[in-house]
Design a protein around this motif. Structure first.
Motif, PDB file in Angstrom:
ATOM      1  N   ALA A 189      36.715  40.843  24.483  1.00 23.82           N
ATOM      2  CA  ALA A 189      37.583  40.729  25.658  1.00 23.82           C
ATOM      3  C   ALA A 189      36.810  40.151  26.842  1.00 23.82           C
ATOM      4  O   ALA A 189      35.631  40.433  27.018  1.00 23.82           O
ATOM      5  N   PRO A 190      37.458  39.309  27.659  1.00 27.07           N
ATOM      6  CA  PRO A 190      36.794  38.805  28.871  1.00 27.07           C
ATOM      7  C   PRO A 190      36.557  39.940  29.853  1.00 27.07           C
ATOM      8  O   PRO A 190      37.444  40.750  30.106  1.00 27.07           O
ATOM      9  N   ILE A 191      35.338  40.006  30.387  1.00 26.43           N
ATOM     10  CA  ILE A 191      34.959  41.063  31.324  1.00 26.43           C
ATOM     11  C   ILE A 191      34.486  40.424  32.628  1.00 26.43           C
ATOM     12  O   ILE A 191      33.623  39.548  32.608  1.00 26.43           O
ATOM     13  N   ILE A 192      35.071  40.857  33.735  1.00 28.14           N
ATOM     14  CA  ILE A 192      34.672  40.364  35.053  1.00 28.14           C
ATOM     15  C   ILE A 192      34.240  41.548  35.899  1.00 28.14           C
ATOM     16  O   ILE A 192      34.934  42.567  35.979  1.00 28.14           O
ATOM     17  N   SER A 193      33.083  41.422  36.530  1.00 29.98           N
ATOM     18  CA  SER A 193      32.552  42.492  37.376  1.00 29.98           C
ATOM     19  C   SER A 193      33.046  42.339  38.811  1.00 29.98           C
ATOM     20  O   SER A 193      33.107  41.227  39.336  1.00 29.98           O
ATOM     21  N   VAL A 194      33.364  43.447  39.421  1.00 30.58           N
ATOM     22  CA  VAL A 194      33.769  43.492  40.827  1.00 30.58           C
ATOM     23  C   VAL A 194      32.907  44.537  41.524  1.00 30.58           C
ATOM     24  O   VAL A 194      32.722  45.648  41.009  1.00 30.58           O
ATOM     25  N   ASP A 195      32.372  44.188  42.673  1.00 26.93           N
ATOM     26  CA  ASP A 195      31.526  45.099  43.434  1.00 26.93           C
ATOM     27  C   ASP A 195      32.396  46.175  44.092  1.00 26.93           C
ATOM     28  O   ASP A 195      33.039  45.927  45.112  1.00 26.93           O
ATOM     29  N   ALA A 196      32.403  47.364  43.493  1.00 28.85           N
ATOM     30  CA  ALA A 196      33.255  48.443  43.994  1.00 28.85           C
ATOM     31  C   ALA A 196      32.639  49.183  45.167  1.00 28.85           C
ATOM     32  O   ALA A 196      33.237  50.133  45.683  1.00 28.85           O
ATOM     33  N   ARG A 197      31.464  48.764  45.625  1.00 28.53           N
ATOM     34  CA  ARG A 197      30.855  49.387  46.807  1.00 28.53           C
ATOM     35  C   ARG A 197      31.501  48.883  48.094  1.00 28.53           C
ATOM     36  O   ARG A 197      31.365  49.506  49.148  1.00 28.53           O
ATOM     37  N   LYS A 198      32.186  47.743  48.003  1.00 32.82           N
ATOM     38  CA  LYS A 198      32.807  47.157  49.188  1.00 32.82           C
ATOM     39  C   LYS A 198      34.005  47.998  49.628  1.00 32.82           C
ATOM     40  O   LYS A 198      34.413  48.949  48.957  1.00 32.82           O
ATOM     41  N   SER A 199      34.574  47.628  50.762  1.00 31.38           N
ATOM     42  CA  SER A 199      35.728  48.376  51.270  1.00 31.38           C
ATOM     43  C   SER A 199      36.875  48.288  50.265  1.00 31.38           C
ATOM     44  O   SER A 199      36.977  47.322  49.496  1.00 31.38           O
ATOM     45  N   TYR A 200      37.731  49.302  50.305  1.00 32.85           N
ATOM     46  CA  TYR A 200      38.819  49.342  49.328  1.00 32.85           C
ATOM     47  C   TYR A 200      39.714  48.110  49.427  1.00 32.85           C
ATOM     48  O   TYR A 200      40.116  47.538  48.407  1.00 32.85           O
ATOM     49  N   ASN A 201      40.032  47.674  50.624  1.00 31.94           N
ATOM     50  CA  ASN A 201      40.905  46.510  50.780  1.00 31.94           C
ATOM     51  C   ASN A 201      40.284  45.250  50.177  1.00 31.94           C
ATOM     52  O   ASN A 201      40.982  44.427  49.581  1.00 31.94           O
ATOM     53  N   GLU A 202      38.965  45.100  50.332  1.00 34.03           N
ATOM     54  CA  GLU A 202      38.284  43.947  49.742  1.00 34.03           C
ATOM     55  C   GLU A 202      38.340  44.007  48.214  1.00 34.03           C
ATOM     56  O   GLU A 202      38.596  42.998  47.544  1.00 34.03           O
ATOM     57  N   VAL A 203      38.097  45.196  47.678  1.00 38.09           N
ATOM     58  CA  VAL A 203      38.120  45.354  46.220  1.00 38.09           C
ATOM     59  C   VAL A 203      39.526  45.112  45.687  1.00 38.09           C
ATOM     60  O   VAL A 203      39.708  44.404  44.686  1.00 38.09           O
ATOM     61  N   LEU A 204      40.522  45.666  46.347  1.00 37.59           N
ATOM     62  CA  LEU A 204      41.903  45.487  45.910  1.00 37.59           C
ATOM     63  C   LEU A 204      42.293  44.018  45.913  1.00 37.59           C
ATOM     64  O   LEU A 204      42.902  43.517  44.957  1.00 37.59           O
TER      65      LEU A 204
END
Length: 242
Positions: A215-230
């Motif tokens: 499966a394709p996997i993409i990383s997202v930096d979850a340390r950032k603010s919630y709105n940025e992550v969303l």
């Protein structure tokens, strides 16, 4: 060699429309999976039928609720935590048939939720999952719970085989997109101070090794603010869905 999701391969061979996608959110405790899955389902639901599915065990939250019971709550939580740790420790022995039955029962509940997810997908729902079961690394990060420690007797060994078969069946279904919410253990612990820091460190390391088939996997930096992550997660999903 290019690997195709078996579900899509079967649909193409039978000249059927591919099933709607599965968007799987994975990450350590404190990465925001549950909140993101709810908001993502709501936002994507403006354009298509979407269903949110929780595919975790829920055992950790149950243990913490037990710990809040008056008088014996904290004692029971310590006993349960110790047995759970032993069960996922290589070289240790699973602490008895009762513990094995409890672990197996939670896995059955997960499998039933997984089957409900599959039925919803067959009915045309795009799926957003909070966690996703895997068979690559047992004992942690939504892998089989009885495949690490020694079973101790034939009954427990039989339960372990049956449980692993459930996970192998679930692992045949690949997510269309895996979004890995990366967060360091210290930040995760600051968000979830009732969680064990050592376990958070182990989960953070384990999650990076999961592949979920091809499966394709993409990383997202979850340390950032919630709105940025969303915003980042929504953008990734809309790109996948177009």
């Amino acid at each position: 060699m290019l690997m195709l999701n078996p579900q899509y391969s079967a649909a193409l061979l039978e000249n059927e429309q591919p099933l709607p996608p599965i968007i799987a959110l994975i990450g350590s405790d404190g990465s925001g999976k549950s909140t993101l899955s709810a908001d993502l389902t709501r936002i994507l639901g403006h354009e298509r039928p979407v269903m949110s599915c929780y595919l975790g065990l829920g055992s950790g939250d149950l243990g913490r609720r037990i710990g809040q019971l008056p008088l014996i709550g904290q004692y029971l939580e310590r006993v349960l935590t110790k047995r759970a740790k032993t069960t996922r420790s290589p070289g240790e022995k699973i602490p008895g048939p009762l513990t094995a039955l409890v672990v197996y029962g939670f896995s059955i509940l997960r499998y039933l939720r997984f089957r409900r997810m599959q039925r919803a997908r067959q009915q045309g729902y795009t799926i957003v999952t909070d966690r996703f079961p895997q068979v690559e690394i047992p004992g942690m990060c939504d892998g089989p719970g009885l495949s690490v420690a020694r079973p101790g007797n034939r009954f427990v060994a039989a339960l372990a085989r049956r449980e692993r078969a459930l996970y192998e069946k679930m692992a045949e279904v690949w997510p269309s997109l895996v979004i890995r919410l990366d967060i360091d253990p210290e930040t995760a612990h600051s968000r979830k101070p009732d969680h064990d820091l050592g376990l958070l460190k182990a989960k953070a390391e384990t999650i990076t090794r999961l592949r979920f088939g091809a499966a394709p996997i993409i990383s997202v930096d979850a340390r950032k603010s919630y709105n940025e992550v969303l915003k980042r997660v929504v953008d990734l999903c809309k790109k996948k869905l177009t």
